[in-house]
Design a protein around this motif. Structure first.
Motif, PDB file in Angstrom:
ATOM      1  N   ASP A   1       0.882  -1.170   0.000  1.00 13.15           N
ATOM      2  CA  ASP A   1       0.000   0.000   0.000  1.00 13.15           C
ATOM      3  C   ASP A   1       0.916   1.214   0.000  1.00 13.15           C
ATOM      4  O   ASP A   1       1.425   1.615   1.038  1.00 13.15           O
TER       5      ASP A   1
ATOM      6  N   TYR B   1       2.600   5.220   2.488  1.00 13.20           N
ATOM      7  CA  TYR B   1       3.171   5.141   3.825  1.00 13.20           C
ATOM      8  C   TYR B   1       4.656   5.505   3.785  1.00 13.20           C
ATOM      9  O   TYR B   1       5.525   4.684   4.103  1.00 13.20           O
TER      10      TYR B   1
ATOM     11  N   GLU C   1       6.819   3.015   1.877  1.00 16.24           N
ATOM     12  CA  GLU C   1       6.409   2.791   0.488  1.00 16.24           C
ATOM     13  C   GLU C   1       5.518   3.954   0.081  1.00 16.24           C
ATOM     14  O   GLU C   1       4.548   4.248   0.759  1.00 16.24           O
TER      15      GLU C   1
ATOM     16  N   TRP D   1      -4.255  -1.053   1.301  1.00 15.47           N
ATOM     17  CA  TRP D   1      -3.978  -1.777   2.554  1.00 15.47           C
ATOM     18  C   TRP D   1      -4.878  -3.004   2.758  1.00 15.47           C
ATOM     19  O   TRP D   1      -4.381  -4.129   2.853  1.00 15.47           O
TER      20      TRP D   1
ATOM     21  N   SER E   1       4.641  -3.934   3.589  1.00 14.14           N
ATOM     22  CA  SER E   1       3.921  -2.677   3.715  1.00 14.14           C
ATOM     23  C   SER E   1       4.006  -2.156   5.145  1.00 14.14           C
ATOM     24  O   SER E   1       3.015  -1.733   5.706  1.00 14.14           O
ATOM     25  N   ALA E   2       5.198  -2.212   5.710  1.00 19.48           N
ATOM     26  CA  ALA E   2       5.369  -1.841   7.119  1.00 19.48           C
ATOM     27  C   ALA E   2       4.379  -2.626   7.981  1.00 19.48           C
ATOM     28  O   ALA E   2       3.785  -2.101   8.921  1.00 19.48           O
ATOM     29  N   ILE E   3       4.193  -3.901   7.645  1.00 20.43           N
ATOM     30  CA  ILE E   3       3.180  -4.727   8.317  1.00 20.43           C
ATOM     31  C   ILE E   3       3.704  -5.259   9.649  1.00 20.43           C
ATOM     32  O   ILE E   3       4.707  -5.967   9.701  1.00 20.43           O
ATOM     33  N   THR E   4       3.005  -4.909  10.709  1.00 22.92           N
ATOM     34  CA  THR E   4       3.364  -5.383  12.044  1.00 22.92           C
ATOM     35  C   THR E   4       2.961  -6.848  12.203  1.00 22.92           C
ATOM     36  O   THR E   4       1.856  -7.236  11.844  1.00 22.92           O
TER      37      THR E   4
ATOM     38  N   ARG F   1      -2.803 -11.660  13.332  1.00 22.01           N
ATOM     39  CA  ARG F   1      -2.445 -11.868  11.917  1.00 22.01           C
ATOM     40  C   ARG F   1      -1.741 -13.210  11.712  1.00 22.01           C
ATOM     41  O   ARG F   1      -1.886 -13.826  10.667  1.00 22.01           O
TER      42      ARG F   1
ATOM     43  N   GLN G   1      -5.654   4.913  10.214  1.00 28.68           N
ATOM     44  CA  GLN G   1      -5.873   4.099   9.025  1.00 28.68           C
ATOM     45  C   GLN G   1      -6.584   2.816   9.446  1.00 28.68           C
ATOM     46  O   GLN G   1      -6.164   2.144  10.395  1.00 28.68           O
TER      47      GLN G   1
ATOM     48  N   THR H   1      -5.259  -1.016  11.067  1.00 26.07           N
ATOM     49  CA  THR H   1      -3.848  -0.960  11.466  1.00 26.07           C
ATOM     50  C   THR H   1      -3.726  -1.128  12.980  1.00 26.07           C
ATOM     51  O   THR H   1      -4.713  -1.046  13.714  1.00 26.07           O
ATOM     52  N   THR H   2      -2.491  -1.319  13.415  1.00 25.55           N
ATOM     53  CA  THR H   2      -2.246  -1.397  14.851  1.00 25.55           C
ATOM     54  C   THR H   2      -2.504  -0.034  15.504  1.00 25.55           C
ATOM     55  O   THR H   2      -2.753   0.039  16.712  1.00 25.55           O
TER      56      THR H   2
ATOM     57  N   ASP I   1       2.471   4.726  12.799  1.00 26.44           N
ATOM     58  CA  ASP I   1       3.836   4.274  13.104  1.00 26.44           C
ATOM     59  C   ASP I   1       4.804   5.457  13.238  1.00 26.44           C
ATOM     60  O   ASP I   1       4.777   6.388  12.431  1.00 26.44           O
TER      61      ASP I   1
ATOM     62  N   GLU J   1       6.643  -2.851  18.240  1.00 27.02           N
ATOM     63  CA  GLU J   1       6.141  -3.748  17.191  1.00 27.02           C
ATOM     64  C   GLU J   1       7.282  -4.054  16.224  1.00 27.02           C
ATOM     65  O   GLU J   1       8.198  -3.265  16.075  1.00 27.02           O
TER      66      GLU J   1
ATOM     67  N   TYR K   1       8.073  -5.242  12.155  1.00 24.15           N
ATOM     68  CA  TYR K   1       7.542  -5.475  10.811  1.00 24.15           C
ATOM     69  C   TYR K   1       8.073  -6.808  10.291  1.00 24.15           C
ATOM     70  O   TYR K   1       9.215  -7.187  10.583  1.00 24.15           O
TER      71      TYR K   1
END
Ligand code: ARG
Length: 271
Positions: free
Chosen positions: A47, A50, A54, A87, A104-107, A112, A151, A154-155, A195, A223, A225
């Motif tokens: 996504d 961010y 990205e 996202w 995608s800076a995914i925690t 998950r 967003q 998101t966390t 973040d 957190e 990523y």
């Protein structure tokens, strides 16, 4: 007759080329040894809203994550086709196995992990609060009674729900983080929670917007990523190996320094 003998010549020549391996992709890896790319192109989704992880520069996706995934994929011997899908669609694409990897800076979190596989950690993060310079908000607790933009999914949303309550009317959710920041700028929200690197970078790059960042390690956890894969993907172990390889060979530090100007704390990531 001439045409036929040329055709035969061309066929023999290309056969020889294939036999000697000249047709294969060859790449010189960061370790200096010659590596053969196995040629497979992976569909990687993100996504691109961010920054600095990205984002779009014209129609090109750029950012720390982009350089990182390119280095990791190259190390593992894959070509990358990176696509910005948004996202929420990232999770749909990976769950449906229509994409091979998401970055995608995914925690990485327990929820998950039930539906997806993750690589070893590649970045340390925490949520922080973005507010106007003259805001009185000094902590997570003081978000109560204010309208907060986040967003969706998101966390950051999760953290604000913990403070204000799930589905609280004061939580405004947006499809991407830039829209949440726009809401703050036009006065529709008193704060954005996202973040730390993203909000810190935003403040730095937009001094005329007169914003500041509030941190609160009591309200917001550490957190990590990770790269996200469909459950059971064989790529996970290959990519874990490749991530560790670029930790060892200095490539990760090089990319990190390019984007953040400092050396990474790789030991924390590996712990
Ligand atoms: N790290 C947070 C999470 O995983 C936010 C990531 C948002 N990333 C993005 N590209 N919009 O929930």
């Amino acid at each position: 007759m001439k045409k036929v003998s040329f055709l035969v010549f061309a066929m023999v020549a290309s056969l020889l080329l294939v036999m000697t391996g000249c047709g294969k992709d060859k790449e010189v890896s960061t370790t200096g040894k010659e590596e053969e790319s196995n040629g497979k192109t992976l569909r990687i989704v993100t996504d691109a809203n961010y920054a600095p992880f990205e984002y779009l520069e014209g129609d090109k996706i750029v950012g720390f994550d982009v350089d990182f995934i390119n280095a990791v994929a190259k190390e593992a011997g894959y070509e990358v086709k990176l696509e910005s899908v948004g996202w929420d669609p990232i999770f749909v694409e990976i769950e449906g196995k229509r994409a091979d990897v998401a970055i995608s800076a995914i925690t990485v979190n327990d929820e998950r992990k039930q539906s997806y596989d993750f690589s070893v950690p590649y970045f340390l993060s925490t949520n922080k609060i973005l507010v106007p310079e003259d805001s009185d908000i000094k902590s997570g607790d003081e978000l109560k009674g204010n309208v907060i933009a986040v967003q969706t999914g998101t966390t950051g949303q999760e953290a604000v729900e913990k403070l204000l309550g799930k589905n609280h009317k004061d939580i405004k959710k947006f499809e991407n983080n830039n829209l949440a920041i726009q809401e703050l700028l036009k006065g529709g929200a008193s704060a954005v929670v996202a973040d730390n690197t993203v909000v810190e970078e935003y403040v730095k790059n937009n001094p005329d917007q007169k914003l500041k960042v509030v941190e609160d390690s009591k309200s917001f956890n550490e957190e990590f990523y990770g790269l996200m894969f469909p459950k059971g993907s064989e790529l996970k172990s290959e990519f874990d190996k490749a991530v560790n390889a670029i930790y060892e060979n200095g490539k990760y530090a090089e990319i990190y320094k390019e984007w953040f100007g400092t050396d990474p704390d790789i030991e924390t990531l590996k712990a």
